[in-house]
Motif scaffolding. Structure first.
Motif, PDB file in Angstrom:
ATOM      1  N   LYS A 170       0.686  -0.973  -0.081  1.00 38.64           N
ATOM      2  CA  LYS A 170      -0.356  -0.290   0.693  1.00 38.64           C
ATOM      3  C   LYS A 170       0.622   1.039   0.091  1.00 38.64           C
ATOM      4  CE  LYS A 170      -3.866  -2.002   2.091  1.00 38.64           C
ATOM      5  NZ  LYS A 170      -4.939  -2.363   3.739  1.00 38.64           N
ATOM      6  N   LEU A 171       1.826   1.506   0.640  1.00 44.09           N
ATOM      7  CA  LEU A 171       2.935   2.090   0.973  1.00 44.09           C
ATOM      8  C   LEU A 171       3.357   2.665  -0.715  1.00 44.09           C
ATOM      9  CD1 LEU A 171       3.901   1.835   4.436  1.00 44.09           C
ATOM     10  CD2 LEU A 171       2.989   3.785   3.935  1.00 44.09           C
ATOM     11  N   ALA A 172       3.691   1.759  -1.317  1.00 47.50           N
ATOM     12  CA  ALA A 172       4.559   2.010  -2.716  1.00 47.50           C
ATOM     13  C   ALA A 172       3.229   2.243  -2.929  1.00 47.50           C
ATOM     14  CB  ALA A 172       4.935   0.055  -2.613  1.00 47.50           C
ATOM     15  N   MET A 173       2.596   1.711  -3.376  1.00 44.22           N
ATOM     16  CA  MET A 173       1.514   2.365  -4.532  1.00 44.22           C
ATOM     17  C   MET A 173       0.971   3.047  -4.441  1.00 44.22           C
ATOM     18  SD  MET A 173       0.935  -0.284  -6.278  1.00 44.22           S
ATOM     19  CE  MET A 173      -0.887   0.002  -7.256  1.00 44.22           C
ATOM     20  N   ALA A 174       1.333   3.611  -3.419  1.00 44.29           N
ATOM     21  CA  ALA A 174       0.953   5.189  -2.825  1.00 44.29           C
ATOM     22  C   ALA A 174       1.624   6.638  -3.086  1.00 44.29           C
ATOM     23  CB  ALA A 174       0.479   5.367  -1.669  1.00 44.29           C
ATOM     24  N   ILE A 218       1.044   0.761 -15.241  1.00 46.88           N
ATOM     25  CA  ILE A 218      -0.090   1.017 -16.725  1.00 46.88           C
ATOM     26  C   ILE A 218      -0.479   0.017 -16.412  1.00 46.88           C
ATOM     27  CG2 ILE A 218      -0.656   0.821 -19.324  1.00 46.88           C
ATOM     28  CD1 ILE A 218       2.809   1.657 -19.483  1.00 46.88           C
ATOM     29  N   HIS A 219      -0.380  -1.541 -15.463  1.00 44.63           N
ATOM     30  CA  HIS A 219      -1.286  -2.597 -15.893  1.00 44.63           C
ATOM     31  C   HIS A 219      -1.795  -2.773 -14.386  1.00 44.63           C
ATOM     32  CE1 HIS A 219      -0.753  -3.276 -19.935  1.00 44.63           C
ATOM     33  NE2 HIS A 219       0.597  -3.011 -20.006  1.00 44.63           N
ATOM     34  N   GLU A 220      -2.476  -4.037 -14.426  1.00 46.58           N
ATOM     35  CA  GLU A 220      -2.346  -4.081 -12.449  1.00 46.58           C
ATOM     36  C   GLU A 220      -1.160  -5.173 -11.979  1.00 46.58           C
ATOM     37  OE1 GLU A 220      -4.854  -7.722  -9.970  1.00 46.58           O
ATOM     38  OE2 GLU A 220      -5.229  -6.950 -11.839  1.00 46.58           O
ATOM     39  N   VAL A 221       0.005  -4.661 -11.496  1.00 48.37           N
ATOM     40  CA  VAL A 221       0.756  -5.536 -11.020  1.00 48.37           C
ATOM     41  C   VAL A 221       0.247  -6.806  -9.691  1.00 48.37           C
ATOM     42  CG1 VAL A 221       2.084  -5.429  -8.501  1.00 48.37           C
ATOM     43  CG2 VAL A 221       1.334  -3.302  -9.343  1.00 48.37           C
ATOM     44  N   LYS A 222       1.292  -7.423 -10.907  1.00 44.82           N
ATOM     45  CA  LYS A 222       1.583  -9.584 -10.266  1.00 44.82           C
ATOM     46  C   LYS A 222       2.571  -9.043  -9.280  1.00 44.82           C
ATOM     47  CE  LYS A 222      -0.296 -10.345 -14.899  1.00 44.82           C
ATOM     48  NZ  LYS A 222      -0.260 -11.063 -15.547  1.00 44.82           N
TER      49      LYS A 222
END
Length: 253
Positions: free
Chosen positions: A236-240, A249-253
């Motif tokens: 969550k911290l990284a995605m913020a 661009i795409h969903e993170v896997k």
């Protein structure tokens, strides 16, 4: 060596099983585990032998460098179970480290109050070095002591904090630790009668670490986070991070 050691262990196991069969002992396995120690080779990397002329006399090394320096140098060579060639130059670094310890402890000032930053540093290494000793990872234990000194040297610390430093050092350098314990810190009983220091999990939880965030193998951000957070919290911290968002661009896997 291992091959000589093995024969004695086989004899001991046979005798234990015989005693068990006779009803004289209530166990039939004599050992819980086996830890082989390595062998110190000559400077040429071969087994020490008078005929090869590659024997290093430990008594001579002790006269040159002191017992503690030779002892901690053995511990620092590498993993306990591996073989190593004696290196005449590596011990010089150990001597410099011990001289720095000596000088640092001799900075002790009775009037210095406990230092919260130093307490956190000591707390972290108390756990790490203690775990290394339990697992016979003496080389990483010595490495931990060196890192600890590097982090502490810029701090003025109290008597209690110096005592923890010496307790961590004592199994590796018993004579220097004892001398400083008595002559500088003015304690009355031997350091070797002391318990191993305890660490505080709460202080460990407050420790900050750097989290490197990569997108497709490239570093996009560096975050300072509390050590021990969950994978979901870290994500969550990284995605913020705005810098990370730009490159997704795409969903993170």
């Amino acid at each position: 060596g291992r091959e000589h050691n093995t024969m004695h262990l086989l004899y001991a196991r046979f005798i234990t099983k015989a005693l068990y069969s006779l009803g004289l002992v209530d166990f039939n396995e004599p050992f819980l585990s086996r830890r082989n120690h390595g062998v110190i080779m000559g400077p040429d990397g071969k087994r020490m032998s008078k005929s090869r002329g590659n024997v290093v006399d430990p008594d001579i090394e002790v006269k040159k460098f002191g017992t503690d320096a030779v002892r901690i140098n053995f511990a620092f060579m590498g993993p306990f179970e591996q073989d190593y060639a004696w290196n005449n130059s590596s011990i010089n670094g150990i001597v410099r480290f011990l001289n720095r310890v000596w000088e640092y402890v001799n900075r002790y000032d009775f009037d210095v109050k406990p230092n919260p930053q130093a307490v956190k540093i000591l707390n972290k290494y108390t756990k790490e070095i203690g775990n290394d000793v339990k697992e016979l990872k003496f080389n990483t234990g010595v490495s931990g002591l060196m890192k600890l000194l590097n982090e502490l040297e810029s701090h003025e610390i109290s008597k209690e904090e110096y005592e923890i430093l010496l307790k961590l050092l004592a199994p590796f350098t018993p004579h220097i630790a004892e001398e400083l314990w008595f002559s500088v810190l003015k304690n009355k009983k031997s350091i070797h009668l002391e318990k191993w220091p305890e660490y505080d999990e709460k202080l460990l939880a407050e420790e900050k670490v750097r989290l490197i965030v990569q997108v497709n193998g490239r570093v996009r951000d560096t975050l300072e986070i509390t050590k021990g957070i969950s994978e979901n919290e870290a994500q969550k911290l990284a995605m913020a991070s705005e810098n990370v968002k730009k490159h997704i661009i795409h969903e993170v896997k």
